[in-house]
Design a protein around this motif. Structure first.
Motif, PDB file in Angstrom:
ATOM      1  N   HIS A 144      63.208 -14.098  66.768  1.00 23.39           N
ATOM      2  CA  HIS A 144      64.607 -14.343  66.238  1.00 23.39           C
ATOM      3  C   HIS A 144      65.218 -13.100  66.066  1.00 23.39           C
ATOM      4  O   HIS A 144      66.464 -12.968  66.080  1.00 23.39           O
ATOM      5  CB  HIS A 144      64.492 -15.198  64.649  1.00 23.39           C
ATOM      6  N   LEU A 145      64.570 -11.909  65.258  1.00 21.99           N
ATOM      7  CA  LEU A 145      65.157 -10.776  65.060  1.00 21.99           C
ATOM      8  C   LEU A 145      65.540 -10.085  66.307  1.00 21.99           C
ATOM      9  O   LEU A 145      66.795  -9.377  66.648  1.00 21.99           O
ATOM     10  CB  LEU A 145      64.233  -9.674  64.342  1.00 21.99           C
ATOM     11  N   LEU A 146      65.071 -10.086  67.379  1.00 21.62           N
ATOM     12  CA  LEU A 146      64.942  -9.532  68.632  1.00 21.62           C
ATOM     13  C   LEU A 146      66.387 -10.099  69.449  1.00 21.62           C
ATOM     14  O   LEU A 146      67.082  -9.494  70.116  1.00 21.62           O
ATOM     15  CB  LEU A 146      64.041  -9.505  69.577  1.00 21.62           C
ATOM     16  N   ASN A 147      66.726 -11.516  69.202  1.00 18.94           N
ATOM     17  CA  ASN A 147      67.601 -12.212  70.017  1.00 18.94           C
ATOM     18  C   ASN A 147      69.024 -11.769  69.144  1.00 18.94           C
ATOM     19  O   ASN A 147      69.967 -11.761  69.705  1.00 18.94           O
ATOM     20  CB  ASN A 147      67.396 -13.797  69.580  1.00 18.94           C
ATOM     21  N   ARG A 148      68.855 -11.438  67.942  1.00 17.80           N
ATOM     22  CA  ARG A 148      69.860 -11.142  67.306  1.00 17.80           C
ATOM     23  C   ARG A 148      70.232  -9.491  67.704  1.00 17.80           C
ATOM     24  O   ARG A 148      71.449  -9.206  67.637  1.00 17.80           O
ATOM     25  CB  ARG A 148      69.800 -11.080  65.582  1.00 17.80           C
ATOM     26  N   LEU A 149      69.121  -8.830  67.903  1.00 23.02           N
ATOM     27  CA  LEU A 149      69.490  -7.445  68.563  1.00 23.02           C
ATOM     28  C   LEU A 149      70.098  -7.300  69.590  1.00 23.02           C
ATOM     29  O   LEU A 149      71.088  -6.450  69.833  1.00 23.02           O
ATOM     30  CB  LEU A 149      68.175  -6.614  68.543  1.00 23.02           C
ATOM     31  N   VAL A 150      70.053  -8.139  70.793  1.00 19.13           N
ATOM     32  CA  VAL A 150      70.274  -8.208  72.030  1.00 19.13           C
ATOM     33  C   VAL A 150      71.644  -8.558  72.314  1.00 19.13           C
ATOM     34  O   VAL A 150      72.414  -8.254  73.100  1.00 19.13           O
ATOM     35  CB  VAL A 150      69.491  -8.919  73.095  1.00 19.13           C
ATOM     36  N   GLY A 151      72.130  -9.504  71.350  1.00 13.24           N
ATOM     37  CA  GLY A 151      73.435  -9.946  71.476  1.00 13.24           C
ATOM     38  C   GLY A 151      73.759 -11.249  72.318  1.00 13.24           C
ATOM     39  O   GLY A 151      72.575 -11.968  73.079  1.00 13.24           O
ATOM     40  N   GLU A 152      74.950 -11.696  72.510  1.00 14.87           N
ATOM     41  CA  GLU A 152      75.307 -12.833  73.187  1.00 14.87           C
ATOM     42  C   GLU A 152      74.981 -12.441  74.757  1.00 14.87           C
ATOM     43  O   GLU A 152      74.723 -13.354  75.574  1.00 14.87           O
ATOM     44  CB  GLU A 152      76.345 -13.508  72.950  1.00 14.87           C
ATOM     45  N   LYS A 153      75.411 -11.508  75.339  1.00 19.06           N
ATOM     46  CA  LYS A 153      75.408 -10.986  76.893  1.00 19.06           C
ATOM     47  C   LYS A 153      74.028 -10.946  77.404  1.00 19.06           C
ATOM     48  O   LYS A 153      73.839 -11.239  78.433  1.00 19.06           O
ATOM     49  CB  LYS A 153      76.156  -9.691  77.083  1.00 19.06           C
ATOM     50  N   VAL A 154      73.086 -10.887  76.553  1.00 22.08           N
ATOM     51  CA  VAL A 154      71.762 -10.306  77.117  1.00 22.08           C
ATOM     52  C   VAL A 154      70.807 -11.551  76.814  1.00 22.08           C
ATOM     53  O   VAL A 154      70.667 -12.211  75.665  1.00 22.08           O
ATOM     54  CB  VAL A 154      71.361  -9.091  76.577  1.00 22.08           C
ATOM     55  N   THR A 155      70.112 -12.001  77.767  1.00 18.97           N
ATOM     56  CA  THR A 155      68.929 -13.116  77.480  1.00 18.97           C
ATOM     57  C   THR A 155      67.537 -12.492  77.422  1.00 18.97           C
ATOM     58  O   THR A 155      67.032 -11.684  78.204  1.00 18.97           O
ATOM     59  CB  THR A 155      69.010 -13.987  79.063  1.00 18.97           C
ATOM     60  N   LEU A 156      66.817 -12.908  76.522  1.00 22.09           N
ATOM     61  CA  LEU A 156      65.465 -12.503  76.122  1.00 22.09           C
ATOM     62  C   LEU A 156      64.510 -13.680  76.503  1.00 22.09           C
ATOM     63  O   LEU A 156      64.684 -14.749  76.064  1.00 22.09           O
ATOM     64  CB  LEU A 156      65.400 -12.017  74.759  1.00 22.09           C
ATOM     65  N   THR A 157      63.630 -13.182  77.450  1.00 20.13           N
ATOM     66  CA  THR A 157      62.641 -14.067  78.056  1.00 20.13           C
ATOM     67  C   THR A 157      61.164 -13.573  77.896  1.00 20.13           C
ATOM     68  O   THR A 157      60.948 -12.370  77.814  1.00 20.13           O
ATOM     69  CB  THR A 157      62.748 -14.524  79.397  1.00 20.13           C
ATOM     70  N   LEU A 158      60.371 -14.554  77.365  1.00 24.09           N
ATOM     71  CA  LEU A 158      59.097 -14.170  77.000  1.00 24.09           C
ATOM     72  C   LEU A 158      57.955 -14.896  77.947  1.00 24.09           C
ATOM     73  O   LEU A 158      58.125 -15.924  78.086  1.00 24.09           O
ATOM     74  CB  LEU A 158      58.603 -14.155  75.605  1.00 24.09           C
ATOM     75  N   SER A 159      56.910 -14.109  78.148  1.00 22.16           N
ATOM     76  CA  SER A 159      55.996 -14.654  79.135  1.00 22.16           C
ATOM     77  C   SER A 159      54.479 -14.173  78.668  1.00 22.16           C
ATOM     78  O   SER A 159      54.618 -12.800  78.738  1.00 22.16           O
ATOM     79  CB  SER A 159      56.228 -14.322  80.732  1.00 22.16           C
ATOM     80  N   HIS A 160      53.727 -15.053  78.277  1.00 26.77           N
ATOM     81  CA  HIS A 160      52.241 -14.561  77.891  1.00 26.77           C
ATOM     82  C   HIS A 160      51.289 -15.037  78.729  1.00 26.77           C
ATOM     83  O   HIS A 160      51.213 -16.166  79.263  1.00 26.77           O
ATOM     84  CB  HIS A 160      51.971 -15.131  76.571  1.00 26.77           C
ATOM     85  N   ASP A 161      50.071 -14.180  78.818  1.00 25.23           N
ATOM     86  CA  ASP A 161      49.014 -14.408  79.379  1.00 25.23           C
ATOM     87  C   ASP A 161      48.318 -15.679  78.627  1.00 25.23           C
ATOM     88  O   ASP A 161      48.254 -15.667  77.339  1.00 25.23           O
ATOM     89  CB  ASP A 161      47.997 -13.275  79.429  1.00 25.23           C
ATOM     90  N   PRO A 162      47.885 -16.812  79.572  1.00 23.98           N
ATOM     91  CA  PRO A 162      47.233 -17.819  78.595  1.00 23.98           C
ATOM     92  C   PRO A 162      46.042 -17.664  77.838  1.00 23.98           C
ATOM     93  O   PRO A 162      45.864 -18.411  76.806  1.00 23.98           O
ATOM     94  CB  PRO A 162      46.951 -18.857  79.963  1.00 23.98           C
ATOM     95  N   ILE A 163      45.258 -16.553  78.542  1.00 28.99           N
ATOM     96  CA  ILE A 163      44.077 -16.044  77.459  1.00 28.99           C
ATOM     97  C   ILE A 163      44.236 -14.683  77.074  1.00 28.99           C
ATOM     98  O   ILE A 163      44.086 -13.697  77.818  1.00 28.99           O
ATOM     99  CB  ILE A 163      42.914 -16.283  78.400  1.00 28.99           C
ATOM    100  N   LEU A 164      44.950 -14.473  76.119  1.00 31.91           N
ATOM    101  CA  LEU A 164      45.209 -13.051  75.314  1.00 31.91           C
ATOM    102  C   LEU A 164      44.467 -12.703  74.448  1.00 31.91           C
ATOM    103  O   LEU A 164      44.101 -13.674  73.297  1.00 31.91           O
ATOM    104  CB  LEU A 164      46.685 -13.204  74.777  1.00 31.91           C
ATOM    105  N   LYS A 165      43.729 -11.580  74.432  1.00 23.10           N
ATOM    106  CA  LYS A 165      42.576 -11.067  73.691  1.00 23.10           C
ATOM    107  C   LYS A 165      43.265 -10.359  72.468  1.00 23.10           C
ATOM    108  O   LYS A 165      44.561  -9.829  72.802  1.00 23.10           O
ATOM    109  CB  LYS A 165      41.547 -10.445  74.380  1.00 23.10           C
ATOM    110  N   PRO A 166      42.462 -10.344  71.609  1.00 20.02           N
ATOM    111  CA  PRO A 166      43.146  -9.640  70.052  1.00 20.02           C
ATOM    112  C   PRO A 166      43.448  -8.127  70.345  1.00 20.02           C
ATOM    113  O   PRO A 166      42.486  -7.617  71.094  1.00 20.02           O
ATOM    114  CB  PRO A 166      42.564 -10.200  69.045  1.00 20.02           C
ATOM    115  N   ILE A 167      44.137  -7.352  69.574  1.00 19.05           N
ATOM    116  CA  ILE A 167      44.081  -6.051  69.607  1.00 19.05           C
ATOM    117  C   ILE A 167      44.021  -5.579  68.095  1.00 19.05           C
ATOM    118  O   ILE A 167      44.170  -6.485  67.313  1.00 19.05           O
ATOM    119  CB  ILE A 167      45.306  -5.378  70.413  1.00 19.05           C
ATOM    120  N   ARG A 168      43.770  -4.316  67.799  1.00 20.54           N
ATOM    121  CA  ARG A 168      43.815  -3.743  66.620  1.00 20.54           C
ATOM    122  C   ARG A 168      45.008  -2.836  66.395  1.00 20.54           C
ATOM    123  O   ARG A 168      45.109  -1.828  67.200  1.00 20.54           O
ATOM    124  CB  ARG A 168      42.555  -2.741  66.256  1.00 20.54           C
ATOM    125  N   ALA A 169      45.957  -3.247  65.581  1.00 14.89           N
ATOM    126  CA  ALA A 169      47.194  -2.316  65.435  1.00 14.89           C
ATOM    127  C   ALA A 169      47.913  -2.537  64.181  1.00 14.89           C
ATOM    128  O   ALA A 169      47.662  -3.563  63.323  1.00 14.89           O
ATOM    129  CB  ALA A 169      48.166  -2.737  66.533  1.00 14.89           C
TER     130      ALA A 169
END
Length: 734
Positions: free
Chosen positions: A445-470
């Protein structure tokens, strides 16, 4: 004299003196014999050591007298003990005395020296090592002929090496076959003197007169290498020169004294590229001398050039390349030209750039950490006193909005300091187990507000995503920086793709001066289809304060902050970009290796009697007077009794009063003299129940190891507000 003395007492005295002198003489003789024996033993040991060496070796005195020679030396030079080394090598080198003196002087300074020398028998390497008792070990061996440097034969071309006096020091095999015999002077080779350099000259051979094209190259140390080239049929001396050089594997360019290209060979065209054309000025082909190239050309033409070789950068648009350029003056038919001999130095400059970059990044990181500490103290005082003023003004007060502006800008400055700490990898991280899908879902939601109306934000995830530490907060900062940059790269709008993928490296990955170990990683990519980044700017995008945006549109800290956070997390960040097509930032995080453990059942602590709010005595230790003044007033406003100290020594002096009851220590970590953890450990020996709050403008990792040794202690980073300080103190006391 003792026998002839008239008195008995004098006789005894003289006889005693005689015995003492005889004993002293015997001791001196014995010491000298022992010293000679040790020297002989050492020489014998060394002689036995070098005896089987395949290369001729000599043990000599500092004056050059040969003391020992191994079997190879005796066989090759028929040397005798007592003969000088210069005399032994007189048939090998043209001037052995000068060579030996030069190497001996260098060995006296450095302990050892060596030099490759061209002889009639080929390339020889003479080395010397300094020994004890003013002895020198000399070793002579055949040096590998690399085809480069002084006296090189070149690519099968007849070559004569000529010294300062005009004597021929060396002829390679091709030159001896062409002339028919070895000669000692140029007059014995050429029919007419002086020579026309770059022109056709006649030479005398066993089969008669032969025309050759003569070119000359400076070989250093006052020596000149003359190459004898076959001139093409029907060509003039001027054109024959470059026709012969056309197929040489060495890039050569001929310039006018003003720097315009007159001719070049194929190797130079392949190295410099299509921009190399006749009539083009050298300054349009390469840059980076640090002064006008025309000055260098003028010095070369007038034989005043101090340094003939320089490293320059080619002005190629497709890739970044560096060349080493050596300029030499030549004359053809009375016309002066400048010959440029080029060598590809891209790999060398890349290694140098890697070293310089690592040193620069380390220095800037240290500077950023120090600056951030000082700014944090200033911002703590500014925002703290602003909080105190806001307590005395309500929203209807005309000064209220001004105070709010001061407070907001102080917070912006604190965020900028946080970016400096992130770049220098000295900010405090709070890593936790993360699933990038959940993190991206919370941030979308925050990223969509940052990019504005002219830019489209698309997300694509790996079906099996392992955890990270950060650190989730810092990772969100990285993503926001990358997305904002992608948005700015597409002023007319477009699509930003964010992709996550699990990947496994079966072997280490070497890329962009980084070695990524083998293992499992989660890769996060931010892809845009914007203007792209040119190749010459791509290597600088992670440097602090470097930006391709216009003035006022960016600080140049976004990508350097992302770089610092990713590196501190243990990940890797790379960038790929094509000008006019777009950019892709790839971040690789190591997969978190999770192990199943039995989670113990948490025990419910017994309820504690909560003390009265604001009740307690606090010892405040802070060397910065403005910070101490704000913290003291803030705590007194909350009802606490505050004792102040400007140093650790003053705090310990205050605690010497055994009747004084102190409930909490609030202390800076880094102070002149004794630091915070040191004085606290000393104070806790007498007052073990006192709790501690450490404050610092540096990162928490400066304290973490020492803090573990101090019970009941917490860390409060600067800059902190009035509420931050009061809440932390309240939690520690209650």
């Amino acid at each position: 004299m003792g026998v002839l003395a008239p008195e008995r007492l004098i006789q005894l005295g003289l006889l005693a003196a005689a015995c003492a002198l005889m004993g002293l003489g015997f001791a001196v003789m014995l010491s000298a014999r022992t010293s000679r024996s040790k020297t002989e033993s050492a020489l014998s040991t060394l002689a036995n050591f070098i005896e089987k060496d395949a290369s001729p070796s000599f043990v000599c005195t500092a004056d050059g007298e040969v003391l020992r020679a191994n079997a190879a030396a005796r066989q090759a030079y028929a040397t005798r003990r007592g003969e000088t080394l210069a005399g032994t090598l007189r048939n090998t080198f043209a001037n052995p005395g000068g060579i030996l003196f030069r190497l001996k002087a260098q060995a006296e300074m450095d302990g050892a020296a060596r030099e490759d020398i061209v002889t009639r028998k080929g390339h020889m390497r003479l080395a010397v090592h300094e020994m004890e008792e003013d002895k020198l070990l000399w070793r002579l061996e055949a040096a590998p002929d690399t085809g480069q440097g002084r006296g090189a034969d070149g690519p099968g071309l007849p070559m004569l090496m000529v010294g300062r006096t005009g004597a021929v020091l060396y002829m390679n095999e091709s030159a001896r076959k062409l002339v028919g015999s070895r000669v000692k002077t140029l007059e014995a080779v050429f029919e007419r003197m002086p020579l026309g350099i770059g022109a056709v000259n006649a030479i005398t051979t066993d089969s008669g007169s032969v025309d050759v094209l003569v070119t000359r190259i400076d070989a250093g140390a006052g020596r000149q290498a003359y190459y004898l080239l076959p001139p093409p049929e029907g060509a003039t001396a001027k054109t024959a020169s470059w026709a012969s050089f056309e197929h040489l594997p060495v890039p050569l360019v001929r310039f006018s004294p003003e720097g315009d290209v007159r001719s070049f060979n194929r190797s130079a065209s392949d190295l410099i590229g299509p921009s190399l054309q006749e009539g083009v000025h050298i300054a349009d082909l390469m840059a980076g001398l640090g002064r006008p190239i025309s000055d260098w050309l003028e010095e070369t033409v007038s034989n005043r050039a101090v340094q003939q070789s320089e490293f320059l950068r080619l002005t190629r648009s497709d890739k970044e390349m560096f060349v080493q350029v050596a300029l030499n003056r030549m004359q053809e038919d009375g016309e002066v030209s400048v010959i440029g001999v080029l060598a590809d130095a891209t790999e060398l400059k890349t290694l140098e750039a890697q070293f310089v970059q690592s040193q620069k990044m380390q220095a800037i990181g240290q500077l950023a950490g120090g600056v951030a500490h000082d700014f944090n103290n200033l911002l703590t005082a500014i925002s703290g006193h602003c909080d105190l003023l806001l307590l005395r003004h309500d929203q209807g007060d005309p000064d209220y909005s001004d105070l709010v502006q001061i407070n907001q800008n102080a917070n912006r400055a604190a965020a900028l300091v946080g970016q400096l700490l992130a770049f220098s990898r000295k900010q405090t991280l709070r890593p936790e187990e993360l699933d990038l899908r959940d993190t991206m879902s919370d941030l979308t939601h925050l990223l969509n507000r940052l990019v504005g109306e002219k830019v489209t934000l698309t997300l694509s995830h790996d079906p099996i995503l392992k955890p990270i530490r950060a650190d989730k907060r810092q990772l969100e900062q990285v993503l926001m920086n990358l997305v904002v940059n992608a948005r700015d790269a597409m002023p007319d709008g477009g699509e930003i793709q964010i992709e996550t993928e699990c990947m496994t490296l079966s072997e280490p990955l070497e890329r962009d001066r980084v070695n990524v170990p083998a293992g499992d990683y989660v890769c996060l990519r931010v892809i845009d289809h914007g203007v792209g980044i040119s190749a010459d700017k791509l290597q600088k995008v992670f440097e602090p304060f470097y930006t391709t945006k216009k003035t006022g549109e960016g600080t140049g800290l976004g990508l350097s902050t992302a770089y610092g956070i990713v590196k501190q997390t243990g990940g890797f960040i790379f960038v790929d970009s094509t000008l006019g097509q777009g950019t892709c930032f790839s971040i690789m995080f190591p997969v978190l290796e999770t192990t199943k453990t039995n989670v113990p059942v948490a025990k419910t602590p017994a309820p504690m009697a909560e003390p009265k709010h604001g009740d307690g005595v606090i010892l405040l230790v802070e060397d910065e007077a403005p910070v101490r003044a704000f913290a003291s007033r803030a705590l007194r406003l909350r009802g606490y009794t505050v004792l102040e100290a400007d140093s650790a020594e003053a705090a310990l002096k205050t605690l010497e009063d055994a009747s004084l009851n102190v409930d909490l220590f609030v202390t800076d970590v880094v102070m002149p003299g004794m630091d915070g953890p040191s004085w606290v450990r000393e104070a806790l020996q007498e007052r073990p129940d006192v709790r501690v709050v450490f404050v610092s403008g540096y990162a928490e990792d400066r304290l973490s190891d020492q803090q573990r040794e101090i019970p009941n202690s917490v860390f409060l980073p600067k800059p902190f507000s009035l509420n931050d300080l009061a809440e932390t103190v309240h939690q520690q006391l209650h």
